[in-house]
Design a protein around this motif. Structure first.
Motif, short mmCIF file in Angstrom:
data_model
loop_
_atom_site.label_atom_id
_atom_site.label_comp_id
_atom_site.label_asym_id
_atom_site.label_seq_id
_atom_site.Cartn_x
_atom_site.Cartn_y
_atom_site.Cartn_z
N GLY A 124 18.26 23.96 4.54
CA GLY A 124 18.57 24.85 3.43
C GLY A 124 18.04 26.26 3.63
O GLY A 124 17.79 26.72 4.75
N TRP A 125 17.79 26.94 2.52
CA TRP A 125 17.38 28.34 2.55
C TRP A 125 16.06 28.59 3.28
O TRP A 125 15.91 29.66 3.88
CB TRP A 125 17.29 28.86 1.11
N PRO A 126 15.08 27.69 3.22
CA PRO A 126 13.84 27.96 3.97
C PRO A 126 14.07 28.22 5.46
O PRO A 126 13.23 28.85 6.12
CB PRO A 126 13.02 26.69 3.75
N THR A 127 15.21 27.78 5.99
CA THR A 127 15.49 27.98 7.41
C THR A 127 15.46 29.45 7.79
O THR A 127 14.97 29.82 8.86
CB THR A 127 16.87 27.38 7.75
N LEU A 128 15.97 30.30 6.91
CA LEU A 128 15.99 31.74 7.20
C LEU A 128 14.58 32.27 7.41
O LEU A 128 14.32 33.04 8.35
CB LEU A 128 16.67 32.48 6.05
N PHE A 129 13.65 31.84 6.58
CA PHE A 129 12.28 32.36 6.66
C PHE A 129 11.48 31.68 7.78
O PHE A 129 10.58 32.30 8.36
CB PHE A 129 11.59 32.18 5.31
N GLN A 135 15.86 37.72 19.01
CA GLN A 135 16.10 36.50 19.77
C GLN A 135 17.41 35.85 19.31
O GLN A 135 17.76 35.90 18.12
CB GLN A 135 14.94 35.52 19.61
N ARG A 136 18.08 35.24 20.24
CA ARG A 136 19.35 34.58 19.91
C ARG A 136 19.27 33.06 20.04
O ARG A 136 20.18 32.36 19.59
CB ARG A 136 20.46 35.12 20.82
N GLU A 137 18.23 32.56 20.62
CA GLU A 137 18.12 31.11 20.83
C GLU A 137 16.99 30.55 19.97
O GLU A 137 15.91 31.15 19.87
CB GLU A 137 17.84 30.81 22.30
N ILE A 138 17.23 29.40 19.37
CA ILE A 138 16.23 28.77 18.50
C ILE A 138 14.93 28.52 19.25
O ILE A 138 13.84 28.72 18.73
CB ILE A 138 16.77 27.44 17.93
N GLY A 151 19.71 26.63 21.29
CA GLY A 151 21.00 27.30 21.17
C GLY A 151 20.98 28.38 20.11
O GLY A 151 19.94 28.68 19.51
N ASP A 152 22.11 28.99 19.88
CA ASP A 152 22.26 30.08 18.93
C ASP A 152 21.87 29.62 17.53
O ASP A 152 22.31 28.56 17.06
CB ASP A 152 23.71 30.57 18.94
N TRP A 153 21.05 30.41 16.83
CA TRP A 153 20.54 30.02 15.53
C TRP A 153 21.49 30.36 14.39
O TRP A 153 21.33 29.86 13.28
CB TRP A 153 19.20 30.69 15.25
N LEU A 200 22.18 28.10 10.86
CA LEU A 200 21.68 28.76 9.65
C LEU A 200 22.78 28.83 8.59
O LEU A 200 22.54 28.53 7.42
CB LEU A 200 21.19 30.16 10.00
N LEU A 201 23.98 29.20 8.99
CA LEU A 201 25.09 29.23 8.05
C LEU A 201 25.38 27.85 7.47
O LEU A 201 25.62 27.70 6.28
CB LEU A 201 26.35 29.78 8.75
N LYS A 202 25.33 26.85 8.32
CA LYS A 202 25.64 25.50 7.85
C LYS A 202 24.61 24.98 6.86
O LYS A 202 24.94 24.40 5.83
CB LYS A 202 25.73 24.54 9.05
N THR A 203 23.34 25.19 7.16
CA THR A 203 22.31 24.61 6.32
C THR A 203 22.11 25.39 5.02
O THR A 203 21.63 24.85 4.04
CB THR A 203 20.98 24.50 7.08
N MET A 204 22.49 26.67 5.01
CA MET A 204 22.32 27.46 3.78
C MET A 204 23.49 27.34 2.82
O MET A 204 23.44 27.84 1.70
CB MET A 204 22.10 28.93 4.14
#
Length: 326
Positions: free
Chosen positions: A110-115, A167-170, A195-197, A201-205
């Motif tokens: 969810g949203w915590p992923t961004l932070f 950075q582009r990779e998790i 891989g690309d984050w 991020l879009l999916k989980t948010m």
């Protein structure tokens, strides 16, 4: 014939002294001098210490106690949330860093992923806090996470979010991260740890019910399989101390306050299933925490309040962890 000896006092003294001398002479034996430890018995020549045979006595055998097997604590922080309450992630991470709590893995939904990505990619926790306070509704509108006019499918991130991380990779972050995109349209959690984050991020948010349309068909499995925390993933990766923090209460309450329209049934089903899933996952964690602001999930004026709430909750989490692992 010898004449009888007349015992005069002088002779009596002589006889007594002679007897005493004979008795003492019979009881005395000459002392035998034994050779010293550094001499031989025959020629009195010195003997080197290496040639001495020193008797050894067996020491009592002692069975050493078995070594104490103490499992090294490996701490996983499992986060899940929707809406502005998720900004509490920033305060939580800030406090845990101040308390020098070592986090070995973060599993986020969810949203915590961004932070969490900001914590991994940005140079300092202060820059993460600055980044979070700059986020506005427009950044989330651009990400198509919610829209005032209609629910929209997510397609891209806002410019501020897109350009925040070099950075582009998790896996390029400072801490290991697992993104569990559980709130997807089809309900099955997708796990991303490299891989690309941007895609995960879009999916989980994209949280169904508030920011995306509900399925039109009641038989779809996308409601029954949704979950908001993924403690299971932390256990699958061998982490033995799990801290679970959920930030869904404001969001779940908002589902009950929705309009009585055609999707009211789906709202109730989704809310009930998500609460059940959250409860089951929380039971698997050693430390549990929650954030509730009693604000609308899209009230961005409450983001600083959320950060402060997370900071305070981080202090309680740090105390619980110290009591658990020491």
């Amino acid at each position: 014939m010898m004449s009888a000896m007349i015992l005069t006092p002088r002779r009596i003294r002589f006889l007594l002294l002679s007897g005493i001398f004979l008795v003492s002479a019979c009881g005395h034996r000459p002392h035998r001098v034994e050779p010293g430890p550094w001499e031989s018995a025959q020629n009195k020549t010195p003997v080197h210490p290496e040639e001495l045979i020193i008797p050894s006595y067996p020491k009592p055998t002692e069975t050493p106690p078995p070594p104490r097997v103490e499992e090294v604590p490996r701490v996983a922080l499992v986060l899940g949330g929707a809406g502005v309450a998720s900004f509490a992630t920033v305060g939580l991470l800030k406090k845990l860093q101040e308390e020098k709590i070592k986090i070995d893995l973060i599993v986020t939904t969810g949203w915590p992923t961004l932070f969490v990505l900001g914590k991994a990619f940005l140079p300092s926790i202060h820059e993460l806090e600055w980044f979070a306070t700059r986020l506005t509704e427009k950044d989330f509108y651009k990400a198509s996470i919610f829209d005032e006019r209609d629910y929209a499918s997510h397609e891209k991130l806002g410019k501020l979010i897109e350009g925040a991380f070099k950075q582009r990779e998790i896996q390029d972050g400072k801490i290991p991260i697992v993104i569990s995109a559980a709130n997807t349209e089809f309900g099955e959690a997708e796990i991303f740890d490299r891989g690309d984050w941007r895609e995960p991020l879009l999916k989980t948010m994209s949280v169904p019910g508030l920011f995306r349309p509900y399925p039109a068909d009641a038989d779809r499995q996308s409601i029954s399989s949704l979950q908001g925390l993924d403690v299971d993933e932390a256990h699958r990766r061998g982490l033995n101390v799990v801290v679970a923090v959920y930030m869904y209460d404001d969001y779940l309450r908002s589902l009950s306050e929705g309009e009585k329209n055609a999707d009211a049934l789906f709202r109730r089903l989704y809310q009930a299933q998500l609460r059940k899933s959250l409860g089951n996952q929380l039971k698997l964690a050693q430390v549990r925490a929650s954030i509730e602001l009693f604000k609308a999930p899209n009230d961005f004026n409450a983001k600083r309040t959320a950060i402060l709430a997370g900071y305070r909750e981080g202090e309680r989490v740090a105390r619980s962890l110290r009591a658990l692992v020491h």
